[in-house]
Design a protein around this motif. Sequence first.
Motif, PDB file in Angstrom:
ATOM      1  N   THR A 220      27.010 -10.439  -3.503  1.00  0.00           N
ATOM      2  CA  THR A 220      26.784 -11.551  -2.574  1.00  0.00           C
ATOM      3  C   THR A 220      25.923 -12.680  -3.144  1.00  0.00           C
ATOM      4  O   THR A 220      26.274 -13.844  -2.966  1.00  0.00           O
ATOM      5  CB  THR A 220      26.228 -11.046  -1.224  1.00  0.00           C
ATOM      6  OG1 THR A 220      25.083 -10.238  -1.447  1.00  0.00           O
ATOM      7  CG2 THR A 220      27.269 -10.237  -0.470  1.00  0.00           C
TER       8      THR A 220
ATOM      9  N   LYS B  80      28.121 -14.569  -5.686  1.00  0.00           N
ATOM     10  CA  LYS B  80      29.160 -15.363  -5.027  1.00  0.00           C
ATOM     11  C   LYS B  80      28.577 -16.629  -4.415  1.00  0.00           C
ATOM     12  O   LYS B  80      29.174 -17.699  -4.505  1.00  0.00           O
ATOM     13  CB  LYS B  80      29.877 -14.544  -3.945  1.00  0.00           C
ATOM     14  CG  LYS B  80      30.880 -13.563  -4.518  1.00  0.00           C
ATOM     15  CD  LYS B  80      31.817 -13.050  -3.464  1.00  0.00           C
ATOM     16  CE  LYS B  80      32.865 -14.111  -3.188  1.00  0.00           C
ATOM     17  NZ  LYS B  80      33.953 -13.660  -2.357  1.00  0.00           N
TER      18      LYS B  80
ATOM     19  N   GLU C  21      32.149 -16.347   1.005  1.00  0.00           N
ATOM     20  CA  GLU C  21      32.456 -15.314   1.993  1.00  0.00           C
ATOM     21  C   GLU C  21      32.695 -13.960   1.328  1.00  0.00           C
ATOM     22  O   GLU C  21      33.297 -13.882   0.261  1.00  0.00           O
ATOM     23  CB  GLU C  21      33.721 -15.724   2.759  1.00  0.00           C
ATOM     24  CG  GLU C  21      33.861 -15.092   4.094  1.00  0.00           C
ATOM     25  CD  GLU C  21      35.030 -15.710   4.853  1.00  0.00           C
ATOM     26  OE1 GLU C  21      35.756 -14.916   5.462  1.00  0.00           O
ATOM     27  OE2 GLU C  21      35.201 -16.935   4.819  1.00  0.00           O
ATOM     28  N   VAL C  22      32.184 -12.908   1.964  1.00  0.00           N
ATOM     29  CA  VAL C  22      32.392 -11.542   1.475  1.00  0.00           C
ATOM     30  C   VAL C  22      33.033 -10.709   2.580  1.00  0.00           C
ATOM     31  O   VAL C  22      32.927 -11.028   3.749  1.00  0.00           O
ATOM     32  CB  VAL C  22      31.067 -10.889   1.016  1.00  0.00           C
ATOM     33  CG1 VAL C  22      30.530 -11.574  -0.224  1.00  0.00           C
ATOM     34  CG2 VAL C  22      30.028 -10.880   2.113  1.00  0.00           C
ATOM     35  N   ARG C  23      33.706  -9.636   2.178  1.00  0.00           N
ATOM     36  CA  ARG C  23      34.353  -8.748   3.141  1.00  0.00           C
ATOM     37  C   ARG C  23      33.410  -7.624   3.530  1.00  0.00           C
ATOM     38  O   ARG C  23      32.514  -7.249   2.775  1.00  0.00           O
ATOM     39  CB  ARG C  23      35.623  -8.152   2.536  1.00  0.00           C
ATOM     40  CG  ARG C  23      36.699  -9.188   2.274  1.00  0.00           C
ATOM     41  CD  ARG C  23      37.902  -8.532   1.690  1.00  0.00           C
ATOM     42  NE  ARG C  23      37.531  -7.987   0.386  1.00  0.00           N
ATOM     43  CZ  ARG C  23      38.348  -7.802  -0.616  1.00  0.00           C
ATOM     44  NH1 ARG C  23      39.612  -8.082  -0.484  1.00  0.00           N
ATOM     45  NH2 ARG C  23      37.927  -7.305  -1.753  1.00  0.00           N
ATOM     46  N   LEU C  24      33.643  -7.080   4.721  1.00  0.00           N
ATOM     47  CA  LEU C  24      32.884  -5.922   5.173  1.00  0.00           C
ATOM     48  C   LEU C  24      33.104  -4.770   4.208  1.00  0.00           C
ATOM     49  O   LEU C  24      34.187  -4.655   3.647  1.00  0.00           O
ATOM     50  CB  LEU C  24      33.319  -5.530   6.587  1.00  0.00           C
ATOM     51  CG  LEU C  24      32.915  -6.517   7.682  1.00  0.00           C
ATOM     52  CD1 LEU C  24      33.549  -6.109   8.995  1.00  0.00           C
ATOM     53  CD2 LEU C  24      31.417  -6.608   7.819  1.00  0.00           C
TER      54      LEU C  24
ATOM     55  N   THR D 248      27.645  -8.233   3.830  1.00  0.00           N
ATOM     56  CA  THR D 248      27.302  -9.321   4.737  1.00  0.00           C
ATOM     57  C   THR D 248      26.736 -10.476   3.915  1.00  0.00           C
ATOM     58  O   THR D 248      26.295 -10.270   2.777  1.00  0.00           O
ATOM     59  CB  THR D 248      26.258  -8.874   5.779  1.00  0.00           C
ATOM     60  OG1 THR D 248      25.096  -8.407   5.087  1.00  0.00           O
ATOM     61  CG2 THR D 248      26.804  -7.769   6.668  1.00  0.00           C
TER      62      THR D 248
END
Length: 89
Positions: A45, A48, A61-64, A67
């Motif tokens: 995160t 990114k 944006e990150v995926r579950l 967060t």
Amino acid sequence: MFVHYDVIAVKTIILCFPNDHQNALADWKRLAAIIPLLFAAPNPTPIKHLLFKLGLIDSSEVRLPLTPIPADLQERLDRLVSVPACAAP
């Protein structure tokens, strides 16, 4: 103009070859400030977020189950990448 950490990293390595340790250390100190921030939240995160701020990817944006990074970490990373290269410590 953003600080280009990749350029600083390569320059630091190149300076070590002719034993220019003083200048290599000065460049390393510029890089060292960002390393703990890249590991201050679950990987990837912070990276990114940094890549997004540098315009290298379209979204931070990150995926579950991941967060977004906390706002205070976002601000600290943003301050580091917004420092003009000539003014970086």
